[in-house]
Design a protein around this motif. Structure first.
Motif, PDB file in Angstrom:
ATOM      1  N   GLU A   1      28.101   7.845   6.443  1.00 40.27           N
ATOM      2  CA  GLU A   1      26.894   7.259   5.864  1.00 40.27           C
ATOM      3  C   GLU A   1      27.175   5.879   5.286  1.00 40.27           C
ATOM      4  O   GLU A   1      26.372   4.946   5.443  1.00 40.27           O
ATOM      5  CB  GLU A   1      26.328   8.177   4.780  1.00 40.27           C
ATOM      6  N   GLU A   2      28.288   5.722   4.602  1.00 42.25           N
ATOM      7  CA  GLU A   2      28.607   4.440   3.983  1.00 42.25           C
ATOM      8  C   GLU A   2      28.809   3.346   5.032  1.00 42.25           C
ATOM      9  O   GLU A   2      28.362   2.208   4.867  1.00 42.25           O
ATOM     10  CB  GLU A   2      29.864   4.579   3.117  1.00 42.25           C
ATOM     11  N   CYS A   3      29.471   3.687   6.121  1.00 43.86           N
ATOM     12  CA  CYS A   3      29.677   2.697   7.181  1.00 43.86           C
ATOM     13  C   CYS A   3      28.363   2.338   7.858  1.00 43.86           C
ATOM     14  O   CYS A   3      28.130   1.169   8.204  1.00 43.86           O
ATOM     15  CB  CYS A   3      30.664   3.236   8.204  1.00 43.86           C
ATOM     16  N   LEU A   4      27.486   3.317   8.056  1.00 45.38           N
ATOM     17  CA  LEU A   4      26.196   3.056   8.683  1.00 45.38           C
ATOM     18  C   LEU A   4      25.345   2.106   7.843  1.00 45.38           C
ATOM     19  O   LEU A   4      24.534   1.351   8.375  1.00 45.38           O
ATOM     20  CB  LEU A   4      25.440   4.370   8.913  1.00 45.38           C
ATOM     21  N   LYS A   5      25.519   2.138   6.546  1.00 44.27           N
ATOM     22  CA  LYS A   5      24.745   1.259   5.663  1.00 44.27           C
ATOM     23  C   LYS A   5      25.109  -0.210   5.852  1.00 44.27           C
ATOM     24  O   LYS A   5      24.289  -1.098   5.602  1.00 44.27           O
ATOM     25  CB  LYS A   5      24.959   1.647   4.200  1.00 44.27           C
ATOM     26  N   THR A   6      26.335  -0.478   6.263  1.00 45.29           N
ATOM     27  CA  THR A   6      26.813  -1.866   6.331  1.00 45.29           C
ATOM     28  C   THR A   6      27.017  -2.371   7.758  1.00 45.29           C
ATOM     29  O   THR A   6      27.171  -3.575   7.964  1.00 45.29           O
ATOM     30  CB  THR A   6      28.140  -2.007   5.559  1.00 45.29           C
ATOM     31  N   ALA A   7      27.026  -1.475   8.734  1.00 41.05           N
ATOM     32  CA  ALA A   7      27.217  -1.891  10.126  1.00 41.05           C
ATOM     33  C   ALA A   7      25.891  -2.366  10.709  1.00 41.05           C
ATOM     34  O   ALA A   7      24.907  -1.623  10.699  1.00 41.05           O
ATOM     35  CB  ALA A   7      27.759  -0.724  10.950  1.00 41.05           C
ATOM     36  N   PRO A   8      25.795  -3.594  11.204  1.00 35.63           N
ATOM     37  CA  PRO A   8      24.529  -4.087  11.758  1.00 35.63           C
ATOM     38  C   PRO A   8      24.050  -3.202  12.914  1.00 35.63           C
ATOM     39  O   PRO A   8      24.809  -2.893  13.832  1.00 35.63           O
ATOM     40  CB  PRO A   8      24.877  -5.495  12.255  1.00 35.63           C
ATOM     41  N   SER A   9      22.796  -2.798  12.830  1.00 35.83           N
ATOM     42  CA  SER A   9      22.183  -2.028  13.911  1.00 35.83           C
ATOM     43  C   SER A   9      21.160  -2.899  14.619  1.00 35.83           C
ATOM     44  O   SER A   9      20.874  -4.023  14.191  1.00 35.83           O
ATOM     45  CB  SER A   9      21.523  -0.758  13.360  1.00 35.83           C
ATOM     46  N   LEU A  10      20.604  -2.382  15.696  1.00 42.12           N
ATOM     47  CA  LEU A  10      19.628  -3.118  16.492  1.00 42.12           C
ATOM     48  C   LEU A  10      18.300  -2.376  16.484  1.00 42.12           C
ATOM     49  O   LEU A  10      18.265  -1.157  16.647  1.00 42.12           O
ATOM     50  CB  LEU A  10      20.115  -3.270  17.941  1.00 42.12           C
ATOM     51  N   ARG A  11      17.224  -3.136  16.299  1.00 40.64           N
ATOM     52  CA  ARG A  11      15.902  -2.536  16.439  1.00 40.64           C
ATOM     53  C   ARG A  11      15.046  -3.441  17.319  1.00 40.64           C
ATOM     54  O   ARG A  11      15.222  -4.663  17.325  1.00 40.64           O
ATOM     55  CB  ARG A  11      15.236  -2.321  15.083  1.00 40.64           C
ATOM     56  N   TYR A  12      14.129  -2.832  18.040  1.00 44.43           N
ATOM     57  CA  TYR A  12      13.258  -3.573  18.932  1.00 44.43           C
ATOM     58  C   TYR A  12      12.184  -4.317  18.151  1.00 44.43           C
ATOM     59  O   TYR A  12      11.814  -5.440  18.459  1.00 44.43           O
ATOM     60  CB  TYR A  12      12.624  -2.602  19.930  1.00 44.43           C
ATOM     61  N   SER A  13      11.677  -3.671  17.125  1.00 49.70           N
ATOM     62  CA  SER A  13      10.623  -4.213  16.271  1.00 49.70           C
ATOM     63  C   SER A  13      10.637  -3.421  14.978  1.00 49.70           C
ATOM     64  O   SER A  13      11.337  -2.405  14.864  1.00 49.70           O
ATOM     65  CB  SER A  13       9.253  -4.088  16.960  1.00 49.70           C
ATOM     66  N   PRO A  14       9.844  -3.834  13.984  1.00 49.52           N
ATOM     67  CA  PRO A  14       9.777  -3.049  12.746  1.00 49.52           C
ATOM     68  C   PRO A  14       9.286  -1.617  12.961  1.00 49.52           C
ATOM     69  O   PRO A  14       9.503  -0.750  12.109  1.00 49.52           O
ATOM     70  CB  PRO A  14       8.787  -3.840  11.884  1.00 49.52           C
ATOM     71  N   MET A  15       8.625  -1.356  14.096  1.00 54.20           N
ATOM     72  CA  MET A  15       8.140  -0.001  14.381  1.00 54.20           C
ATOM     73  C   MET A  15       9.219   0.887  14.988  1.00 54.20           C
ATOM     74  O   MET A  15       9.058   2.103  15.069  1.00 54.20           O
ATOM     75  CB  MET A  15       6.946  -0.063  15.345  1.00 54.20           C
ATOM     76  N   ASP A  16      10.309   0.299  15.421  1.00 54.98           N
ATOM     77  CA  ASP A  16      11.365   1.038  16.109  1.00 54.98           C
ATOM     78  C   ASP A  16      12.172   1.853  15.099  1.00 54.98           C
ATOM     79  O   ASP A  16      12.860   1.293  14.249  1.00 54.98           O
ATOM     80  CB  ASP A  16      12.258   0.043  16.849  1.00 54.98           C
ATOM     81  N   ASP A  17      12.103   3.175  15.234  1.00 54.76           N
ATOM     82  CA  ASP A  17      12.861   4.011  14.299  1.00 54.76           C
ATOM     83  C   ASP A  17      13.778   5.003  15.021  1.00 54.76           C
ATOM     84  O   ASP A  17      14.189   6.011  14.454  1.00 54.76           O
ATOM     85  CB  ASP A  17      11.925   4.765  13.344  1.00 54.76           C
ATOM     86  N   LEU A  18      14.122   4.731  16.280  1.00 51.01           N
ATOM     87  CA  LEU A  18      14.978   5.658  17.016  1.00 51.01           C
ATOM     88  C   LEU A  18      16.341   5.824  16.358  1.00 51.01           C
ATOM     89  O   LEU A  18      16.906   6.915  16.344  1.00 51.01           O
ATOM     90  CB  LEU A  18      15.160   5.190  18.460  1.00 51.01           C
ATOM     91  N   GLN A  19      16.891   4.719  15.827  1.00 53.62           N
ATOM     92  CA  GLN A  19      18.200   4.831  15.180  1.00 53.62           C
ATOM     93  C   GLN A  19      18.140   5.745  13.956  1.00 53.62           C
ATOM     94  O   GLN A  19      19.071   6.510  13.686  1.00 53.62           O
ATOM     95  CB  GLN A  19      18.749   3.443  14.803  1.00 53.62           C
TER      96      GLN A  19
END
Length: 311
Positions: free
Chosen positions: A187-205
């Protein structure tokens, strides 16, 4: 009876985004197109266009556009069924507007267009990238006769067919994982690792994290509105993202990408929605969609009800 010359002018304005562009597409003057629209509004006693830039139909105007498209396709289908009697009749190119999510267009839907290109149907496609959740509302507003959606529920006057499920994998480059997840996917690493989203509506991650990490984790994100851009960003160590398996499995096999958690996919169902008015006219297209979906999507049993946000 409707004046279809006027309705065709309205449809051209919707497609081209302005009266001037519609006039060029129709081989007419702008004043002639404007006069047709004006005559249409006067005859039915209602405004059909929003005079903004780009010009677009209001909800009633959009409904008239879908009606015009449907009539054109039904007429072509009728002529096709009597082809032996009308062999010398000039065929027209009917334009079909289809709402498709970018992940599908980038990974499997092009097979549909390829199959159509080899056939004899006189169809042109106007593909509009639309979130598969929001496509339901677009259909309800009369903005399309055909769409891919993530819900089985059909708009009134439409019918839906289950296509299969898109398999998504949480992927990143080996270098990115080594840098940002040195102790594993926490969880801690996920908070700081940059993720990718398609748009503000994208919540797949977030859905993937909830399913496989069993937590709610605030993420920092790059916003990249492109399915191919997602894959490229992952390959270039920019972030981790939820990518369609049929776009990244070859990279995983070659070692250029890895799954954050091996064999931990996220499955999202897709449905083909088609207006009953045009379903017979585009039966060949529907058959090609079902064939391509069967070839590329996971053919598991459809869920009872699924909603997700992803373009």
């Amino acid at each position: 009876m409707q004046d279809y010359a006027q309705l065709e002018a309205l449809l051209a304005v919707e497609r081209e985004g302005s009266i001037d562009a519609a006039a060029r597409a129709m081989g007419m003057t702008s004043s002639a197109v404007s006069q047709r629209i004006k005559s249409l509004e006067e005859r039915i006693g209602a405004v059909v266009l929003k005079r903004i830039s780009p010009v677009e139909p209001n909800e009633f105007g959009a409904a008239l556009c879908r009606h015009t498209e449907a009539v054109g396709m039904m007429e072509e289908n009728l002529i096709k069924s009597f082809a032996f009697q009308f062999s010398k009749m000039k065929k027209t190119n009917q334009i079909i507007k289809i709402l498709v999510n970018d992940d599908s267009l980038s990974s499997w839907f092009m097979d549909v267009l390829h199959a159509q290109a080899k056939g004899n149907d006189q169809f042109l496609f106007e593909i509009s990238i639309q979130d598969q959740d929001h496509s339901f509302e677009q259909m309800r507003q009369g903005l399309a006769n055909v769409a891919i959606s993530n819900t089985k529920l059909a708009v009134q006057g439409f019918k839906s067919r289950y296509l299969g499920s898109h398999v998504y994998r949480a992927t990143a480059s080996p270098a990115f994982v080594k840098r940002h997840f040195p102790d594993g996917i926490t969880e801690e690493c996920l908070k700081t690792a940059p993720s990718l989203r398609y748009s503000p509506m994208d919540d797949l991650q977030h859905q993937w994290i909830a399913k496989h990490i069993k937590a709610e984790v605030p993420l920092i994100c790059h916003t990249i509105p492109s399915s191919h851009g997602f894959v490229s960003a992952c390959l270039r160590d920019i972030g981790w993202g939820m990518n369609p398996a049929n776009m990244v499995d070859a990279y995983i096999k070659s070692g250029e990408l890895v799954e954050l958690i091996p064999d931990a996919p996220l499955l999202k169902p897709l449905y083909w929605h088609c207006s009953r008015h045009v379903s017979e006219a585009i039966k060949d297209i529907t058959d090609n969609v079902l064939t391509a979906a069967n070839d590329h999507l996971c053919q598991n049993d459809p869920p009872a009800h699924v909603m997700c946000n992803r373009t």
